[in-house]
Design an enzyme around this catalytic site. Structure first.
Site, PDB file in Angstrom:
ATOM      1  N   GLY A 133       0.701  -1.309  -0.103  1.00 46.41           N
ATOM      2  CA  GLY A 133       0.092   0.194   0.251  1.00 46.41           C
ATOM      3  C   GLY A 133       0.650   1.317   0.215  1.00 46.41           C
ATOM      4  O   GLY A 133       2.051   1.286  -0.532  1.00 46.41           O
ATOM      5  N   SER A 134       0.246   2.168   0.438  1.00 41.93           N
ATOM      6  CA  SER A 134       0.906   3.504   0.460  1.00 41.93           C
ATOM      7  C   SER A 134       2.134   3.559   1.159  1.00 41.93           C
ATOM      8  O   SER A 134       2.517   2.793   2.449  1.00 41.93           O
ATOM      9  CB  SER A 134      -0.068   4.760   1.102  1.00 41.93           C
ATOM     10  OG  SER A 134      -0.162   4.664   2.461  1.00 41.93           O
ATOM     11  N   VAL A 169       1.390   4.748   5.304  1.00 41.30           N
ATOM     12  CA  VAL A 169       1.017   3.626   6.130  1.00 41.30           C
ATOM     13  C   VAL A 169       2.016   2.656   6.359  1.00 41.30           C
ATOM     14  O   VAL A 169       2.160   2.285   7.447  1.00 41.30           O
ATOM     15  CB  VAL A 169      -0.053   2.964   5.556  1.00 41.30           C
ATOM     16  CG1 VAL A 169      -0.833   1.758   6.437  1.00 41.30           C
ATOM     17  CG2 VAL A 169      -1.368   4.110   5.601  1.00 41.30           C
ATOM     18  N   GLY A 170       2.766   2.189   5.202  1.00 44.05           N
ATOM     19  CA  GLY A 170       3.728   1.300   5.446  1.00 44.05           C
ATOM     20  C   GLY A 170       4.959   1.739   6.393  1.00 44.05           C
ATOM     21  O   GLY A 170       5.454   0.874   7.008  1.00 44.05           O
ATOM     22  N   GLU A 218       5.632  -3.684   0.473  1.00 37.09           N
ATOM     23  CA  GLU A 218       5.745  -3.178  -0.881  1.00 37.09           C
ATOM     24  C   GLU A 218       5.063  -1.887  -1.145  1.00 37.09           C
ATOM     25  O   GLU A 218       3.650  -1.738  -0.913  1.00 37.09           O
ATOM     26  CB  GLU A 218       5.236  -4.151  -2.255  1.00 37.09           C
ATOM     27  CG  GLU A 218       5.380  -3.487  -3.314  1.00 37.09           C
ATOM     28  CD  GLU A 218       5.124  -4.472  -4.509  1.00 37.09           C
ATOM     29  OE1 GLU A 218       4.420  -4.273  -5.527  1.00 37.09           O
ATOM     30  OE2 GLU A 218       5.624  -5.612  -4.637  1.00 37.09           O
ATOM     31  N   CYS A 227       1.331   0.309  -8.543  1.00 33.99           N
ATOM     32  CA  CYS A 227       2.357   0.602  -7.999  1.00 33.99           C
ATOM     33  C   CYS A 227       3.615   0.597  -8.932  1.00 33.99           C
ATOM     34  O   CYS A 227       4.608   1.135  -8.615  1.00 33.99           O
ATOM     35  CB  CYS A 227       2.551  -0.136  -6.614  1.00 33.99           C
ATOM     36  SG  CYS A 227       3.009  -1.709  -7.052  1.00 33.99           S
TER      37      CYS A 227
END
Length: 473
Positions: free
Chosen positions: A232-233, A236-237, A254, A288
């Site tokens: 995800g983003s 947040v990661g 990722e 992505c």
């Protein structure tokens, strides 16, 4: 494709479906029609805790199941998806807003991943190592990590879940999955139904639908996980990785990246333009690995721009389920506003020019080519995640390389008439993946064993050993 139907997304814990406790009746929209065709709710923190607890209890038994039996169950999982092919293709189009081609790709990837994992788990369980002393047998054994918390995004909800779910289960782990709020059916409910029908033991696989703050955070910070796997983003990661570091938890992420597509002065323009359009606009640019920044040598910039614009003008935008189109809708109004108002509009105000596109009808955004883009404009500095192709002109290969490496990326491409020149360029790019005269490739294979297991060394002394006199007694 099958007749349209509605779905009721539930929480799946310990082999049983139940109602969500933190809210119910949240609509799942047909992204093109804008109408609900399903509902979901938020799994409560208590439900997440029960899901992880059931997984913790079930995982040791699952790891002890022999490889052939586990392989057969994983293959039945794949067969359950294949048996529902028509229904699932329709579902993926409705829920993600992608075309039939995209839905076929995603479903195919999901089934293939399961089949590959079912094969791989019977082929390699470790290694026999060279003996380090006489009469010693040394083994390296692949051991399941334990319980994996899996959080997946909305753009490829089924196949991105399966990228970790299939090898995770195959190698003897238990998995607790949180699908994205925008795609909880293909990314969650369907997978739970298929796993249950395939005979995955109760507790080994759980699905906890819900939002990030209520469900996602509870899962990502649960103390009984052995790995948190997040796609995800970056924002947040980063939060998940920080928490994992504080608790010494393993984490695999990722995240997004502002990928570059470089066209050098000796490139085949037709080939580069075709790949650029495909790499940038596939699934409305919402991946992505989308080619976001087009960095083009001045000597070929005009020809490349003309070739790209010609191709983009011919693209058809509309409802992929009901019309013959090339691009579908943007996933949500929030996503549309983020790139259209937050990135494209300020870049135009700063001097970028719309060569084609630039407008939209609801969520149907016309594919857009922007020229005159400079490295300080938002469409260059930020990941767009929409059907927009910014073109930036450079005067040298060195300038192109410097711009590629200016931002965080996942995957980049370089086009040149000399493959060895492309190789030399790729070797200087600071990303894990670079393609010369191509867009992107698929991943998988034996390397997944390392991602979902850890190594245990076992030494077996097969002949008597004489120890020092002081130890002999």
């Amino acid at each position: 494709m099958r007749e349209l139907r509605d779905y009721d997304v539930q929480v799946f814990i310990d082999g049983r479906f139940e109602r969500p406790e933190a809210g119910d009746g949240i609509p799942v929209l047909d992204k093109s029609a804008g109408v609900p065709f399903g509902t979901y709710g938020n799994a409560s923190p208590a439900q997440v805790d029960r899901a992880v607890g059931a997984a913790r209890r079930a995982q040791p038994g699952w790891a002890q199941v022999d490889a052939n039996t586990r392989s057969a169950i994983i293959r039945r999982f794949a067969a359950e998806l294949e048996n529902r092919r028509d229904e699932l293709l329709t579902l993926l189009i409705r829920e993600t807003g992608g075309t039939l081609e995209k839905a076929e790709e995603e479903l195919g990837q999901s089934i293939t991943q399961l089949e590959n994992s079912a094969t791989q788990l019977t082929e390699n369980a470790g290694s026999i190592l060279p003996p380090y002393k006489s009469g010693k047998l040394s083994l390296s054994r692949a051991v399941p990590l334990g319980v994996i918390g899996l959080i997946v995004p909305w753009n490829y909800p089924m196949s991105l879940a399966m990228r970790a779910l299939a090898p995770g289960l195959a190698y003897g782990n238990a998995v607790v999955l949180k699908p994205a709020e925008l795609t909880p059916i293909a990314g969650g409910q369907i997978l739970a139904e298929a796993a249950q029908a395939a005979g995955v033991p109760a507790g080994v696989f759980a699905v906890v639908p819900g939002d990030g703050p209520t469900t996602g955070r509870t899962l990502s910070e649960h103390p009984d996980l052995d790995l948190i796997h997040f796609t995800g983003s970056f924002e947040v990661g980063h939060q998940i990785a920080n928490f994992a570091a504080r608790s010494f938890r393993a984490v695999a992420t990722e995240l997004g990246g502002d990928n570059a597509f470089v066209v050098l002065d000796d490139a085949d323009i037709d080939q580069a333009a075709s790949c650029a359009v495909w790499s940038s606009l596939w699934y409305q640019g919402q991946t992505c690995i989308t080619a976001g920044r087009h960095i083009v040598h001045r000597d070929v910039a005009a020809a490349f721009t003309d070739a790209v614009v010609e191709r983009v003008r011919a693209l058809r935008v509309g409802d992929p389920l009901r019309d013959d189109v090339d691009l579908g809708p943007i996933i949500s109004e929030t996503q549309l506003r983020r790139f259209a108002d937050g990135l494209v509009r300020p870049s135009i105000a700063a001097g970028a020019t719309v060569a084609v596109g630039g407008d939209h009808d609801g969520l149907f955004y016309q594919p857009t080519v922007l020229t005159g883009v400079t490295p300080d404009m938002p469409v260059f500095t930020e990941e767009i995640f929409g059907p927009v192709m910014p073109i930036t002109v450079v005067d040298s290969e060195a300038e192109a390389l410097a711009l590629v490496n200016r931002h965080r990326t996942l995957m980049n491409s370089v086009f040149t008439g000399d493959p060895m020149r492309g190789l030399a360029f790729a070797e200087q790019v600071k990303s894990n993946e670079v393609h010369v005269n191509d867009g992107y490739a698929r991943h998988g294979g034996e390397g997944q064993l390392a991602g979902f297991t850890h190594r245990q060394w076992i030494g077996i002394q097969t002949t008597p050993v004489r120890y020092p006199a002081w130890a002999e007694g």
